[in-house]
Scaffold this motif. Structure first.
Motif, PDB file in Angstrom:
ATOM      1  N   PHE A   1      78.013 -22.182  25.680  1.00 24.21           N
ATOM      2  CA  PHE A   1      77.154 -21.778  26.786  1.00 24.21           C
ATOM      3  C   PHE A   1      77.961 -21.845  28.078  1.00 24.21           C
ATOM      4  O   PHE A   1      78.620 -22.858  28.348  1.00 24.21           O
ATOM      5  CB  PHE A   1      75.942 -22.705  26.898  1.00 24.21           C
ATOM      6  CG  PHE A   1      75.084 -22.745  25.673  1.00 24.21           C
ATOM      7  CD1 PHE A   1      73.951 -21.961  25.574  1.00 24.21           C
ATOM      8  CD2 PHE A   1      75.402 -23.585  24.607  1.00 24.21           C
ATOM      9  CE1 PHE A   1      73.149 -21.993  24.442  1.00 24.21           C
ATOM     10  CE2 PHE A   1      74.606 -23.624  23.471  1.00 24.21           C
ATOM     11  CZ  PHE A   1      73.476 -22.828  23.391  1.00 24.21           C
ATOM     12  N   ALA A   2      77.900 -20.795  28.875  1.00 25.58           N
ATOM     13  CA  ALA A   2      78.630 -20.771  30.136  1.00 25.58           C
ATOM     14  C   ALA A   2      77.765 -20.141  31.214  1.00 25.58           C
ATOM     15  O   ALA A   2      76.985 -19.220  30.939  1.00 25.58           O
ATOM     16  CB  ALA A   2      79.937 -19.988  29.997  1.00 25.58           C
ATOM     17  N   ALA A   3      77.882 -20.645  32.433  1.00 27.28           N
ATOM     18  CA  ALA A   3      77.145 -20.135  33.579  1.00 27.28           C
ATOM     19  C   ALA A   3      78.098 -19.396  34.503  1.00 27.28           C
ATOM     20  O   ALA A   3      79.225 -19.839  34.733  1.00 27.28           O
ATOM     21  CB  ALA A   3      76.464 -21.285  34.327  1.00 27.28           C
ATOM     22  N   ALA A   4      77.641 -18.271  35.046  1.00 26.41           N
ATOM     23  CA  ALA A   4      78.501 -17.458  35.908  1.00 26.41           C
ATOM     24  C   ALA A   4      78.866 -18.207  37.179  1.00 26.41           C
ATOM     25  O   ALA A   4      78.045 -18.942  37.739  1.00 26.41           O
ATOM     26  CB  ALA A   4      77.796 -16.152  36.250  1.00 26.41           C
ATOM     27  N   PRO A   5      80.085 -18.022  37.677  1.00 23.46           N
ATOM     28  CA  PRO A   5      80.520 -18.737  38.883  1.00 23.46           C
ATOM     29  C   PRO A   5      79.668 -18.447  40.110  1.00 23.46           C
ATOM     30  O   PRO A   5      79.583 -19.280  41.010  1.00 23.46           O
ATOM     31  CB  PRO A   5      81.959 -18.232  39.084  1.00 23.46           C
ATOM     32  CG  PRO A   5      82.402 -17.771  37.738  1.00 23.46           C
ATOM     33  CD  PRO A   5      81.174 -17.230  37.078  1.00 23.46           C
ATOM     34  N   GLU A   6      79.024 -17.257  40.148  1.00 25.44           N
ATOM     35  CA  GLU A   6      78.218 -16.919  41.319  1.00 25.44           C
ATOM     36  C   GLU A   6      76.811 -17.504  41.280  1.00 25.44           C
ATOM     37  O   GLU A   6      76.053 -17.370  42.247  1.00 25.44           O
ATOM     38  CB  GLU A   6      78.123 -15.394  41.488  1.00 25.44           C
ATOM     39  CG  GLU A   6      77.234 -14.686  40.479  1.00 25.44           C
ATOM     40  CD  GLU A   6      77.933 -14.239  39.209  1.00 25.44           C
ATOM     41  OE1 GLU A   6      77.362 -13.415  38.475  1.00 25.44           O
ATOM     42  OE2 GLU A   6      79.065 -14.715  38.960  1.00 25.44           O
ATOM     43  N   ASN A   7      76.428 -18.162  40.188  1.00 28.51           N
ATOM     44  CA  ASN A   7      75.094 -18.761  40.114  1.00 28.51           C
ATOM     45  C   ASN A   7      74.914 -19.812  41.206  1.00 28.51           C
ATOM     46  O   ASN A   7      75.828 -20.616  41.447  1.00 28.51           O
ATOM     47  CB  ASN A   7      74.865 -19.432  38.761  1.00 28.51           C
ATOM     48  CG  ASN A   7      74.603 -18.439  37.644  1.00 28.51           C
ATOM     49  OD1 ASN A   7      74.662 -17.226  37.849  1.00 28.51           O
ATOM     50  ND2 ASN A   7      74.312 -18.954  36.463  1.00 28.51           N
ATOM     51  N   PRO A   8      73.754 -19.850  41.853  1.00 27.64           N
ATOM     52  CA  PRO A   8      73.495 -20.926  42.829  1.00 27.64           C
ATOM     53  C   PRO A   8      73.621 -22.295  42.155  1.00 27.64           C
ATOM     54  O   PRO A   8      73.139 -22.501  41.040  1.00 27.64           O
ATOM     55  CB  PRO A   8      72.050 -20.661  43.264  1.00 27.64           C
ATOM     56  CG  PRO A   8      71.822 -19.207  42.993  1.00 27.64           C
ATOM     57  CD  PRO A   8      72.630 -18.898  41.777  1.00 27.64           C
ATOM     58  N   GLY A   9      74.306 -23.211  42.821  1.00 26.65           N
ATOM     59  CA  GLY A   9      74.467 -24.556  42.282  1.00 26.65           C
ATOM     60  C   GLY A   9      75.508 -24.677  41.191  1.00 26.65           C
ATOM     61  O   GLY A   9      75.583 -25.706  40.510  1.00 26.65           O
ATOM     62  N   HIS A  10      76.333 -23.643  41.002  1.00 23.17           N
ATOM     63  CA  HIS A  10      77.356 -23.703  39.961  1.00 23.17           C
ATOM     64  C   HIS A  10      78.391 -24.797  40.297  1.00 23.17           C
ATOM     65  O   HIS A  10      78.776 -24.949  41.453  1.00 23.17           O
ATOM     66  CB  HIS A  10      78.077 -22.356  39.847  1.00 23.17           C
ATOM     67  CG  HIS A  10      79.128 -22.332  38.779  1.00 23.17           C
ATOM     68  ND1 HIS A  10      78.826 -22.133  37.458  1.00 23.17           N
ATOM     69  CD2 HIS A  10      80.478 -22.507  38.848  1.00 23.17           C
ATOM     70  CE1 HIS A  10      79.943 -22.169  36.751  1.00 23.17           C
ATOM     71  NE2 HIS A  10      80.960 -22.395  37.568  1.00 23.17           N
ATOM     72  N   PRO A  11      78.889 -25.550  39.287  1.00 13.54           N
ATOM     73  CA  PRO A  11      78.492 -25.534  37.887  1.00 13.54           C
ATOM     74  C   PRO A  11      77.178 -26.277  37.669  1.00 13.54           C
ATOM     75  O   PRO A  11      76.825 -27.166  38.451  1.00 13.54           O
ATOM     76  CB  PRO A  11      79.650 -26.255  37.183  1.00 13.54           C
ATOM     77  CG  PRO A  11      80.153 -27.210  38.211  1.00 13.54           C
ATOM     78  CD  PRO A  11      80.004 -26.500  39.532  1.00 13.54           C
TER      79      PRO A  11
END
Length: 312
Positions: free
Chosen positions: A244-254
């Motif tokens: 599972f990975a979250a995009a770098p532009e997501n708010p609050g990343h990581p």
């Protein structure tokens, strides 16, 4: 896509007249996922569109659905355990303070209604794009969601493929909305809210690995670029690894990760683990996640190499 492999064709089939309408994605002779967009579910489970089953290229099922311990866990879904007093998760709501401290069944469970498909495309990036309306227990329309599920990087020689999940949550309530979790309201390390995977029961006790090297006993609530879960199948030999990975532009990343392998397997890059997240009236929250679904037990080196080869 590896230079050694030509693109693998993916078919997208829509069956709108079935008793439970579905969209199917198939590649290399395997149905990779079935998207159920108008499921017939009890109101207390927060009816919503979701994906189940998801499969590896070898055919192993890597999602669980309506398990006896949590009937409202539905394969792979978008949820909100606490949203301005409403429950878009299903089941009980965590209530702080005494009396009534803990989970209570309240008349606050909403629903996520399929409002139509903007597109259903095979092509190079097979995908579906859907409009979903989040409605409260009283029928008020609070969020209009544009949701896209895309199948990419199907690589039979490596035994892996990737599901990309994109969502844009637009606040149409006319007032601010606040996402929360049981941890926000006082329950320790129960910060689930948002994009949520429930694994099959055979994955109980599976291996958890966070990008910083943390294992399950230390990964809960930590931040990291990716989290991997490896489980073994019943009935058939072999294992699968989900990354599972979250995009770098997501708010609050990581993200802060909510993860368990005991007493059941779940993963969630939380929207509001320790602190609430505000969405102003008229505002839009955009999120993007990827889920690599691979046959076999992948170690950290193989995971990082794969992700580097398939950048955002």
């Amino acid at each position: 896509m590896s230079a050694r492999e030509a693109p693998t064709p993916v078919t997208v089939e829509h069956d709108p007249d079935a008793a439970e309408p579905v969209v199917r994605f198939t590649a290399a002779g395997t149905e990779l996922l079935r998207y159920r967009y108008r499921p017939a579910l009890p109101a207390a489970e927060c009816p919503c569109p979701y994906a189940h089953p998801l499969r590896t290229l070898s055919g192993g099922v890597v999602t669980g659905n309506r398990p006896h311990d949590h009937r409202w866990h539905k394969g792979l879904a978008m949820t909100a355990s606490h949203l301005s007093g409403q429950n878009f998760w299903g089941g009980g709501t965590y209530v702080p303070g005494a009396p009534g401290h803990g989970y209570r069944d309240l008349p606050n469970v909403g629903r996520l209604d399929h409002a139509g498909f903007a597109s259903l495309s095979p092509g190079d990036r097979p995908a579906l794009t859907e409009e979903v309306h989040w409605r409260t227990s009283g029928g008020e329309h609070w969020l209009t969601e544009e949701r896209t599920l895309a199948v990419r990087d199907v690589e039979p020689a490596r035994g892996s493929w990737t599901l990309e999940f994109r969502t844009a949550l637009h606040n149409v309530r006319g007032a601010a909305l606040e996402f929360g979790s049981p941890t926000v309201f006082g329950r320790e390390l129960a910060g689930y809210c948002g994009f949520f995977w429930r694994g099959p029961r055979s994955f109980t006790g599976g291996r958890v690995l966070l990008s910083d090297g943390s294992r399950e006993d230390t990964a809960m609530g930590r931040t990291g670029d990716w989290l991997a879960f490896t489980g073994e199948f019943d009935e058939e030999d072999g294992a699968a690894t989900l990354v599972f990975a979250a995009a770098p532009e997501n708010p609050g990343h990581p993200p802060h990760w909510f993860v368990r392998s005991e007493p059941y397997p779940v993963v969630n890059p939380s929207l509001a683990f320790f602190t609430p997240r505000q969405l102003p009236a008229g505002g839009t929250l955009r999120l993007r996640y990827r889920m690599v679904i691979a046959d076999g037990a992948w170690d950290a080196g193989r995971i990082t190499a794969h992700l580097a080869e398939h950048p955002w």
